[in-house]
Design an enzyme around this catalytic site. Sequence first.
Site, PDB file in Angstrom:
ATOM      1  N   HIS A   1       4.657  -3.794 -12.664  1.00 56.25           N
ATOM      2  CA  HIS A   1       3.775  -3.614 -11.508  1.00 56.25           C
ATOM      3  C   HIS A   1       2.312  -3.581 -11.935  1.00 56.25           C
ATOM      4  CE1 HIS A   1       6.852  -2.302  -8.520  1.00 56.25           C
ATOM      5  NE2 HIS A   1       7.518  -1.963  -9.600  1.00 56.25           N
TER       6      HIS A   1
ATOM      7  N   CYS B   1       8.718  -7.005  -9.096  1.00 54.63           N
ATOM      8  CA  CYS B   1       9.875  -6.105  -9.069  1.00 54.63           C
ATOM      9  C   CYS B   1      10.902  -6.578  -8.030  1.00 54.63           C
ATOM     10  CB  CYS B   1       9.402  -4.675  -8.822  1.00 54.63           C
ATOM     11  SG  CYS B   1      10.641  -3.441  -9.219  1.00 54.63           S
TER      12      CYS B   1
ATOM     13  N   GLU C   1      -0.132  -3.626  -9.951  1.00 52.72           N
ATOM     14  CA  GLU C   1      -0.852  -2.846  -8.929  1.00 52.72           C
ATOM     15  C   GLU C   1      -0.831  -1.344  -9.220  1.00 52.72           C
ATOM     16  OE1 GLU C   1       2.131  -4.041  -8.569  1.00 52.72           O
ATOM     17  OE2 GLU C   1       3.367  -2.833  -7.220  1.00 52.72           O
TER      18      GLU C   1
END
Lengths: 80, 227
Positions: B201, B85, B203
């Site tokens: 993302h 990002c 994560e």
Amino acid sequence: MKISVIITLKKDVLDPQGKVIHQTLDGMGFDNVNEVRQGKYFEIDTKETDNDKAKAKVEEMCKKLLANLVIENYKIIDPK
Amino acid sequence: MKSSVITFPGSNCDRDMDVALKKFGFKNKMVWHADSELPKSDLVVLPGGFSYGDYLRCGSMASKSKIMQSVINFANSGGIVMGICNGFQILVETGLVPGVLLRNKYLEFICKNVFVKIKDKKNKYFKNVDKEVFEFHIAHNEGNYFCTNDQLKEIEDNNQIAINYCDENGKIVDQFNPNGSIKNIAGVFNKEKNVLGMMPHPERMIDTSLSGEDGSLFFKNLINNLK
């Protein structure tokens, strides 16, 4: 010495903000606008006193930070 | 495996990334942007967020911070560097990966799950991964990938496109392009494929009860590939 820089988007790069501004202007009755392109304007007050040296430094700033040359052009305005 | 996550002023996914990396076996260190030396690492991550308030252009200020010279040297010597990002935006500003990320086409901040198709598996990130389509999360205002025609030809010729936005079956169509990116590009590699920048993302997809597990697959595969 104060030097000004104008950064504009290159011709082929889409400018959605400019487009929306154009549409808004159109809605306000400014209906004879062909296109709006949004850019950035900088005023750099430099300690350099030599005109050419100052311009050269500002050009370096443009290339290294102020503009992203993939999408933007820069124009340095001659100090008065 | 040792990893480092760089925290810039305004990073806000650095701790999420720390949690994810540790969960899958990395010994992670948080590194401050003003440090000049990178700890010994097998992986360096530039996390998501809004470094320097997105001033000037997203990622432009962070790309000039002190630690970045070490990150650039690490990448140039073959080190694995991943930018997520805002981290991707920082990578394009350093020139480590080609292109730029413009304002989203429809001028809205997008925050939702998307599907991405793995375009290239001949790299440390996706080698041996047992899946073609991943569900990840995106949250960005400037994720509209753009590059010049010459750059596009070059990244296509070198298979530098990492992932493309697609539907859940892996079909890469305009309808599933959330932000106007050229050719639905969601992530790109450098030429040597040790540097990866991507908008989604992983994560945020590491917990089955909170989100999904495609991020878990990604990190498990990554650590195995780095061993």
